[in-house]
Design an enzyme around this catalytic site. Structure first.
Site, PDB file in Angstrom:
ATOM      1  N   SER A  29       0.846  -1.409  -0.061  1.00 20.95           N
ATOM      2  CA  SER A  29       0.128   0.002  -0.119  1.00 20.95           C
ATOM      3  C   SER A  29       0.938   1.125  -0.056  1.00 20.95           C
ATOM      4  CB  SER A  29      -1.194  -0.053   1.142  1.00 20.95           C
ATOM      5  OG  SER A  29       0.099   0.205   2.380  1.00 20.95           O
TER       6      SER A  29
ATOM      7  N   LYS B 191       2.825   6.930  -7.731  1.00 20.56           N
ATOM      8  CA  LYS B 191       3.811   7.662  -6.723  1.00 20.56           C
ATOM      9  C   LYS B 191       3.129   8.863  -6.307  1.00 20.56           C
ATOM     10  CE  LYS B 191       7.458   4.509  -6.349  1.00 20.56           C
ATOM     11  NZ  LYS B 191       6.809   3.410  -6.558  1.00 20.56           N
TER      12      LYS B 191
END
Lengths: 436, 139
Positions: free
Chosen positions: B58, B95
């Site tokens: 995660s 990201k």
């Protein structure tokens, strides 16, 4: 002065394959025809390797292995979706436009309140690339034919940065026409190209300078129009509302020749279902249909035969049951034992819009079938084509199209949307279908 | 085909402009305003919006977990603090984009993973994540 822009996606199918798989950037890619037979699209790198359009895969095995060429089955769901996105961006920028093919669109630039057309087109080009990942080039000319030529040069010239405006720079036209081979002029097919070069006309410039009388005599009014367009006289208008299709065809070559009657029947049932679905999507009904089967014309050792027959519906229909029943009846009529069939197809003809069909005694039945067909289409849209159908067409039969190298349906199936890694990048299952 | 706001979506809720008194024969009938369309809420640029599935460990500090559905808008210019889909060595990855000391950095929002300097070769922003959709009920 009329000003046409032609926007053309660069190596469109190969570009689509790259959008969700950036690792393919810079690598040679070829896309195969239905059935994985021949090369129908190539990336720039594949072109540079000398791979020709239309060549069968088995003939380029060596090059493919040596240069690690990426080979893909055609993924029309993906190409269609990305095409729609690019076209909607172009349509928003230029309200007057004509979608010419899956990867080309003419724009009417004459009435746009734009000072610097080249800068405006570069901006549009940047937006298409950023929003969709698809690179496009733009050619501008005072005729459609000149805009096509400008486009081709925009693709090859590094200086152009994807845009060439021949309308704003008439002094470039001569050079552009000199650089364009006569066979690359829009509307000049192989035969005319051969005829012209035999008479010393090899460039677009020479064609432009040919005499009207001679052209008319050799190439008729159609050829003369092309020559006039090269001279900057617009003969082809923007066709903003293409006429609705009058026929729909669903046909396919079989993966291997079939002698078994049941298998051919299954294929025809499936084509008929698909064709009916196509016309329902465009809100059309068909008045008549044709079914054909043929053997392989290239297999000279085997006995050759091709057969077709048609039928007319009592009342126009788009109901799969009616279309399939009729298709099977025709197929039974034209069937002959002892042949190796290579291709079959179903054509729906006399298409009309559901709105302007004259009601008759049998129309009531049509209304009743609407609901069922809508439900069938909705289920297939949601769960993938062929999820439900009439109880006749068998799955995974031998005739089914060969598509061994299909990329995921990244934009049209939930289970196949691109997967992005959260943790550090690793190369595994980025694109594998979701097992869930 | 997955289509966006040009088609009515399947999910629709009716909104009323005023509260409806219980048991009264529908005084709200004159006040129906239309339906709420989730596409309208999630997708501002249909031509530039794509869906992706987040996979793996995660990004817990950003609230993105394995299996979440991401809505990605390619028309937006990425800014610092955006969650982005980036191309890293030919792969798509999700990201957080940061610019701590004037240099662009991709962070995983999970202390287990190191930051990635965006100057690394072959790094590119693919799109900006505008929403993540998480399933809380497996039925």
């Amino acid at each position: 002065m009329p000003t046409f822009g032609l926007v053309d996606c660069n190596n469109f199918y190969a570009a689509c394959e790259r959008v969700f798989q950036p690792s393919l950037n810079g690598r040679p890619i070829v896309v195969l025809s239905n059935n994985d037979g021949c090369v129908v699209a190539r990336s720039q790198e594949a072109k540079a390797l000398g791979i020709k359009m239309g060549v069968p895969l088995f003939k380029i095995r060596d090059i493919v292995n040596r240069h690690e060429v990426v080979v893909r089955s055609s993924n029309y769901a993906l190409y269609g979706d990305l095409s729609e996105r690019v076209m909607s961006i172009l349509a928003a920028a230029a309200p007057q436009h004509e979608i010419y093919s899956i990867d080309e669109c003419f724009l009417d630039l004459e009435r746009l309140p734009v000072k610097d057309l080249t800068a405006w087109c570069r901006d549009l080009r940047g937006r298409a690339k950023r929003w969709t990942g698809i690179p496009v080039s733009v050619g501008i000319g005072t005729t459609k034919t000149l805009s096509k030529i400008a486009n081709k040069l925009a693709k090859t010239s590094a200086k152009a940065d994807g845009v060439i405006d021949l309308a704003g720079h008439p002094e470039w036209i001569e050079m552009a026409l000199t650089k364009t081979a006569v066979g690359d002029v829009w509307g000049i097919g192989f035969r005319w190209s051969k005829m012209l070069s035999e008479r010393g006309i090899t460039t677009a410039l020479q064609l432009r300078n040919a005499q009207d009388g001679w052209i008319r005599q050799r190439m008729g009014v159609v050829g003369l129009r092309t020559v006039h367009e090269l001279r900057g006289i617009a003969c082809h208008e923007l066709d903003t509302q293409p006429a609705p299709k009058k026929t729909t065809c669903c046909s396919r070559s079989f993966g291997q020749a079939i002698t078994d009657k049941d298998q051919v029947r299954n294929a025809i049932v499936s084509f008929a279902e698909r064709a009916a679905e196509k016309i329902r999507h465009s809100d059309q009904l068909c008045g008549s249909m044709q079914v054909f089967i043929t053997t392989d014309p290239f297999d000279t050792a085997a006995p050759q035969h091709s057969a077709s027959a048609s039928t007319t519906f009592m009342s126009p229909t788009a109901d799969s049951r009616a279309v399939v029943t009729a298709a099977v009846r025709i197929m039974e009529r034209i069937w002959r034992d002892g042949y190796a069939w290579r291709k079959a197809g179903v054509l729906l003809l006399d298409l009309s819009s559901t709105q302007d069909v004259q009601p008759n005694l049998f129309t009531a039945q049509t209304n009743r079938s609407d609901g069922l067909m809508k439900a069938v289409d909705r289920i297939n849209d949601r769960f993938g084509r062929g999820a439900v159908g009439l109880g006749l067409s068998a799955k995974n039969a031998e005739w089914r199209m060969r598509q061994d190298r299909l990329s995921p349906h990244f934009t049209t199936r939930w289970r196949e949307i691109p997967r992005v890694r959260i943790d550090n990048v690793s190369s595994d299952h980025k694109t594998a279908p979701d097992p869930a | 085909m997955l289509r966006f706001s040009d088609q009515p979506s399947n999910l629709a809720l009716v909104v009323y402009s005023s509260r409806v008194p219980a048991g009264f024969p529908s005084p709200a009938d004159d006040h129906i305003e239309g339906k709420l369309d989730l596409n309208e809420h999630l997708i501002r640029h249909p031509a530039a919006t794509f869906f992706a599935r987040a996979m793996g460990e995660s990004m817990k500090d950003a609230g993105i977990f394995d299996g979440d559905l991401l809505v990605v808008d390619r028309s937006l210019t990425a800014q610092a603090e955006d969650i982005v889909i980036a191309v890293l060595h030919g792969e798509l990855t999700v990201k957080r984009l940061k610019k701590p000391n004037g240099a662009w950095v991709l962070t995983a929002e999970n202390s287990v993973f190191p930051d990635i300097q965006i100057t690394e070769s072959g790094c590119d922003v693919w799109g900006v994540v505008t929403h993540s959709i998480r399933r809380h009920c497996e039925r």
